[in-house]
Write a protein that holds these residues in place. Structure first.
Motif, PDB file in Angstrom:
ATOM      1  N   GLU B  29       0.830  -1.206   0.000  1.00  0.00           N
ATOM      2  CA  GLU B  29       0.000   0.000   0.000  1.00  0.00           C
ATOM      3  C   GLU B  29       0.865   1.258   0.000  1.00  0.00           C
ATOM      4  O   GLU B  29       0.351   2.360   0.239  1.00  0.00           O
ATOM      5  CB  GLU B  29      -0.896   0.004   1.246  1.00  0.00           C
ATOM      6  N   THR B  30       2.146   1.089  -0.260  1.00  0.00           N
ATOM      7  CA  THR B  30       3.082   2.205  -0.112  1.00  0.00           C
ATOM      8  C   THR B  30       3.613   2.767  -1.427  1.00  0.00           C
ATOM      9  O   THR B  30       4.377   3.731  -1.411  1.00  0.00           O
ATOM     10  CB  THR B  30       4.285   1.772   0.741  1.00  0.00           C
ATOM     11  N   HIS B  31       3.227   2.159  -2.545  1.00  0.00           N
ATOM     12  CA  HIS B  31       3.685   2.724  -3.811  1.00  0.00           C
ATOM     13  C   HIS B  31       3.056   4.103  -3.997  1.00  0.00           C
ATOM     14  O   HIS B  31       1.954   4.361  -3.518  1.00  0.00           O
ATOM     15  CB  HIS B  31       3.296   1.814  -4.979  1.00  0.00           C
ATOM     16  N   LYS B  32       3.775   4.958  -4.688  1.00  0.00           N
ATOM     17  CA  LYS B  32       3.283   6.328  -4.868  1.00  0.00           C
ATOM     18  C   LYS B  32       3.189   6.688  -6.345  1.00  0.00           C
ATOM     19  O   LYS B  32       3.876   6.095  -7.188  1.00  0.00           O
ATOM     20  CB  LYS B  32       4.219   7.321  -4.157  1.00  0.00           C
ATOM     21  N   ILE B  33       2.355   7.678  -6.608  1.00  0.00           N
ATOM     22  CA  ILE B  33       2.306   8.240  -7.962  1.00  0.00           C
ATOM     23  C   ILE B  33       2.715   9.709  -7.875  1.00  0.00           C
ATOM     24  O   ILE B  33       2.150  10.481  -7.095  1.00  0.00           O
ATOM     25  CB  ILE B  33       0.917   8.056  -8.617  1.00  0.00           C
ATOM     26  N   ALA B  34       3.733  10.038  -8.640  1.00  0.00           N
ATOM     27  CA  ALA B  34       4.229  11.411  -8.709  1.00  0.00           C
ATOM     28  C   ALA B  34       3.871  11.977 -10.079  1.00  0.00           C
ATOM     29  O   ALA B  34       3.745  11.235 -11.056  1.00  0.00           O
ATOM     30  CB  ALA B  34       5.744  11.441  -8.495  1.00  0.00           C
TER      31      ALA B  34
END
Lengths: 65, 150
Positions: B29-34
Motif C-alpha cells: 500500500e506504499t507505492h506512490k504516484i508522482a
C-alpha cells in the motif's frame, strides 16, 4: 453476493493480517481475488455508462474546479 | 522533449525476474504516484527510478500534492481475465488541489531505497486543477494488465 465495499473491507483486513503473519496465504489470496474480481465487474458497469469518467482501456484523468 | 506514451519500465521488470531479484511487491500500500510536466521524455527502456533522470526535475507539485506524490492504495495483483496478470488499485482522487501542467504520472516503489519505477501513465493532456478535485480513474482492466497466455 457481498457488495464490493464489503469485499474491499474484508480484503484490506486480510492484507493487514497476512502482513502480520496472522493469516494463511491461501485465505489472503481468496480475499484478494474475490475483491479484485468484484471491483472489475463494478468498473465494467461504470465504463458502460457514458456519463461516468471511468476510462475505457486506459486511465481517465479529470479535474473539477 | 515530450510525453508520448504510457508503459511499464523494462529495467525494473527485468530486475524482478533475473538474478537481481528486485523485491517489488505490487500488493504493498506504499507505492506512490508522482506527477511530471510535458517537459520530460520518458524512456521505458532506460529510465530506472523516481529521483533519477528524467524524474529528477519537472515534477509537478502544489497544494495538496507534495513532491513524491500520493500513495496508490487498495492494490491488488490478480489473474483477470483468465491468463492475464492485472495490477489494480483504488482510483486516485485529491480534493482542493492546485498545481499546474500535470501530463504524466509515475508509479514507483516508495518503500524501496531505489524508488524503482513501475509504470508511467501519459495523461494525454495537461491538467491544472485550481482548488479542485484531481482524479485518476483506472480502467476496468486495472492500472496495467499483462496477457501471459497470448
Amino acid at each position: 453476493m457481498p457488495s464490493t465495499e464489503t469485499l474491499e473491507k474484508k480484503f484490506l483486513e486480510a492484507k493487514e493480517q497476512y502482513a502480520a503473519g496472522k493469516l494463511d496465504g491461501n485465505k489472503y489470496q481468496k480475499a484478494k481475488s474475490d475483491f479484485a474480481l468484484a471491483r472489475v465487474e463494478e468498473r465494467k458497469a461504470e465504463e458502460a455508462d457514458p456519463n461516468h469518467p471511468r476510462g475505457n482501456g486506459i486511465a481517465s484523468v479529470t479535474e473539477e474546479n | 522533449m515530450a510525453v508520448t506514451a504510457s508503459g511499464l519500465y523494462l529495467t525494473t521488470f527485468i530486475d524482478i525476474l533475473d538474478t537481481t531479484q528486485l523485491a517489488i511487491d505490487l500488493d504493498l500500500e506504499t507505492h506512490k504516484i508522482a506527477l511530471f510536466s510535458n517537459s520530460i521524455t520518458p524512456s521505458f527502456s532506460a529510465d530506472t527510478a523516481y529521483g533519477v533522470s528524467p524524474y529528477n526535475g519537472n515534477e509537478v507539485t502544489g497544494t495538496n500534492w507534495a513532491s513524491g506524490g500520493v500513495a496508490v492504495t487498495t492494490t491488488t495483483v490478480t489473474e483477470s481475465p483468465t491468463g492475464t496478470l492485472m495490477f489494480d488499485a483504488a482510483d486516485v482522487s485529491v480534493g482542493t488541489a492546485t498545481f499546474t501542467g500535470a501530463r504524466f504520472g509515475l508509479i514507483y516503489a516508495d518503500a524501496l531505497a531505489g524508488n524503482n519505477a513501475i509504470v508511467g501513465i501519459n495523461f494525454g493532456s495537461d491538467y491544472s486543477p485550481n482548488a479542485g478535485t484531481f482524479s485518476i480513474t483506472w480502467a476496468s482492466t486495472g492500472v496495467f494488465a499483462l496477457d501471459l497466455t497470448p
